[in-house]
Design an enzyme around this catalytic site. Structure first.
Site, PDB file in Angstrom:
ATOM      1  CE  LYS A   1      -4.095  -1.818  -0.098  1.00 21.63           C
ATOM      2  NZ  LYS A   1      -5.079  -1.487  -1.114  1.00 21.63           N
TER       3      LYS A   1
HETATM    4  C1  LIG Z   1      -2.311  -7.138   3.599  1.00 21.91           C
HETATM    5  C2  LIG Z   1      -3.161  -6.832   2.407  1.00 21.91           C
HETATM    6  N1  LIG Z   1      -3.458  -7.806   1.548  1.00 21.91           N
HETATM    7  C3  LIG Z   1      -4.215  -7.585   0.464  1.00 21.91           C
HETATM    8  C4  LIG Z   1      -4.765  -6.363   0.205  1.00 21.91           C
HETATM    9  C5  LIG Z   1      -5.640  -6.167  -1.016  1.00 21.91           C
HETATM   10  O1  LIG Z   1      -5.062  -5.347  -1.969  1.00 21.91           O
HETATM   11  P1  LIG Z   1      -5.953  -4.433  -2.902  1.00 21.91           P
HETATM   12  O2  LIG Z   1      -6.671  -3.453  -2.018  1.00 21.91           O
HETATM   13  O3  LIG Z   1      -5.014  -3.729  -3.810  1.00 21.91           O
HETATM   14  O4  LIG Z   1      -6.902  -5.288  -3.637  1.00 21.91           O
HETATM   15  C6  LIG Z   1      -4.515  -5.342   1.097  1.00 21.91           C
HETATM   16  C7  LIG Z   1      -5.159  -4.066   0.905  1.00 21.91           C
HETATM   17  O5  LIG Z   1      -5.592  -3.425   1.828  1.00 21.91           O
HETATM   18  C8  LIG Z   1      -3.688  -5.567   2.204  1.00 21.91           C
HETATM   19  O6  LIG Z   1      -3.412  -4.590   3.091  1.00 21.91           O
END
Ligand SMILES: Cc1ncc(COP(=O)(O)O)c(C=O)c1O
Length: 478
Positions: free
Chosen positions: A44
């Protein structure tokens, strides 16, 4: 000098590392993209930087301004890090269930933290998204980042994550596996890789099995930050604009147990300490790779580090209590009381909107053993095959307690049972030792407990049953 002029140059550009897979010469190699090696520790960071810089370019965020976001997780940290580095004020709205580590990380970056109850329907004015939007509206110079609908989210991955993977694999990548939360990672990275490969790269979502993205009913699950939960009272569950579904070829449901055992093994066997959603992505990637040939190449995006989850997924006691570990087969275990046939019976459970009159009928039916009957209650929908998760055991009602409330005029048969809940019942994982569970139950002065398997309530056990089981120790061979 071999140095960077700004921390912001250390966002992204994460390494790709080959994992050892159960290979007997078959299956495709699996490479992991280690997002925890970005400056702020997660995937992020990329969108924290891109969303803020786009807001600066458009004039929505000006010097001295305030960044506002609603998030329990890594996006808050990514934005807070970039805001600190660039000198902006940052306000993050969080649900009250957020771990202390996550709240403290935000505070450490100087962010102001506003806590609101979690688990509310999207339409509720106190839902964190509505609270954050309100703060942004009322605060002069404030800008709401809005990762779910901000095009800079998928764009960050189109411009960085995708090109990195293409370059790092020398264009040999054939399959991309990623979790879907806001959808930004999979949409941006997937779109880039499809374009670069002339449509050859297959894009696969990895999703907690209960999440709506892979066809689940949206009930709670234990892998944080991936998938999409849907509150039973949410009326309009429109999926985020950041999730561009046309980029995704298929979405694989992965059970919580598989996600969590995958990361525990990865840490012990390969020295990679990653978070729960990384386990979801990896479990899916291994499944995909097993069906391919050695000339193909799978890349899995591992979004963050396991250090944020030491008190949960990497804590044996937590895993055992939630029923994710099988426990010591040499002792009698709580789950031994619940043979498959009894587990298949619906758990006595009351929906919190059920009338008190219905609760009385359920409790009276359970009368007869001498003990005061007690039944857990909460927001989970009830019905065959629908076992509530431990997160949906909001409280419990006992016959004696309800009858006393009715007699005293504190309750009416038409009231909602949710307005008369006592403390939740103690919970034990099916793999926990029966003797230790009995000692804990007695210590808490309770006569009944809920048994959990894979985080779901599969039955009730009484202290008497536990005592019989514990008395039978040590158990002979198994
Ligand atoms: C640890 C983690 N895994 C997966 C995701 C999912 O990613 P995306 O929001 O880009 O789909 C996030 C997003 O908040 C995350 O913080």
């Amino acid at each position: 000098m071999d140095a960077h002029e700004s921390l912001l140059e250390l966002i992204g550009n994460t390494p790709l590392v080959r994992l050892r897979t159960p290979s007997d010469g078959r299956g495709a190699p699996v490479y992991a993209k280690l997002e925890y090696l970005s400056a702020g520790g997660s995937v992020k960071d990329r969108i924290g930087l891109r969303m803020i810089e786009e807001a600066e370019r458009s004039g929505a965020l000006r010097p001295g301004g305030t960044v506002v976001e609603a998030t329990s997780g890594n996006t808050g940290a990514g934005l807070a890090m970039v805001a600190a580095a660039k000198g902006y004020r940052m306000i993050v709205v969080l649900p009250d269930k957020s771990s202390a580590e996550k709240v403290n990380t935000l505070r450490a970056y100087g962010a102001e933290v506003v806590v609101r109850p979690g688990g509310l329907p999207l339409e509720h004015p106190e839902h964190i998204l509505n609270v954050a939007a309100g703060i942004a509206e009322r605060t002069p110079g404030a800008w709401f980042a809005g990762q779910y609908g901000n095009p800079a989210n998928p764009e960050a991955h189109y411009l960085t994550t995708g090109p990195e993977i293409w370059r790092q694999t020398g264009g040999r990548v054939t399959h991309l596996v990623s979790c879907v939360g806001t959808g930004g990672t999979i949409s941006g990275t997937g779109r880039y890789l499809k374009e670069a490969s002339g449509g050859r790269v297959r894009v696969i979502g990895a999703d907690p099995a209960a999440s709506v993205y892979s066809g689940g009913d949206g009930r709670p699950y234990f892998v944080e930050a991936a998938g999409r939960f849907r509150h039973p009272e949410t009326v309009d569950d429109s999926w985020p604009d950041s999730y561009q579904r046309e980029v995704v070829d298929e979405v694989l449901p992965i059970r919580d147990r598989d996600s969590l055992t995958t990361i525990r093994r990865l840490a012990r066997e390969q020295g990679l300490l990653v978070g729960g959603s990384a386990g979801t992505a990896l479990a899916a990637a291994l499944r995909v790779a097993a069906g391919l040939g050695p000339e193909q190449l799978v890349v899995a995006i591992l979004p963050d580090s396991g250090r944020q989850y030491l008190s949960k997924y990497f804590n044996d006691q937590w895993m055992l209590r939630q029923g994710f570990l099988d426990g010591d087969p040499a002792v009698a275990r709580v789950g031994d009381l619940l043979p498959a046939a009894r587990r298949a019976e619906p758990l006595p459970y009351l929906h919190h909107h059920a009338p008190v009159g219905e609760a009385l009928a359920v409790l009276r039916e359970r009368q007869g053993t001498g003990a005061d009957p007690v039944v857990p209650a909460g927001p989970a929908p009830v019905g065959p095959g629908r076992q509530p998760t431990s997160m949906e055991l909001a409280g419990a009602v006992s016959l004696a307690q309800l009858e006393a409330a009715l007699a005293a005029g504190r309750a009416a048969v038409t009231d909602r049972v949710g307005d008369h809940l006592g403390e939740p019942l103690p919970v034990f994982g099916a793999g926990e030792g029966a003797a230790a569970a009995l000692a804990e139950l007695s210590g808490r002065g309770c006569g009944t407990a809920v048994v959990l398997a894979d985080g779901h309530a599969v039955g009730l056990v009484g202290a008497g049953e536990l005592a019989v089981l514990a008395g039978a120790e040590p158990k002979q061979g198994r």
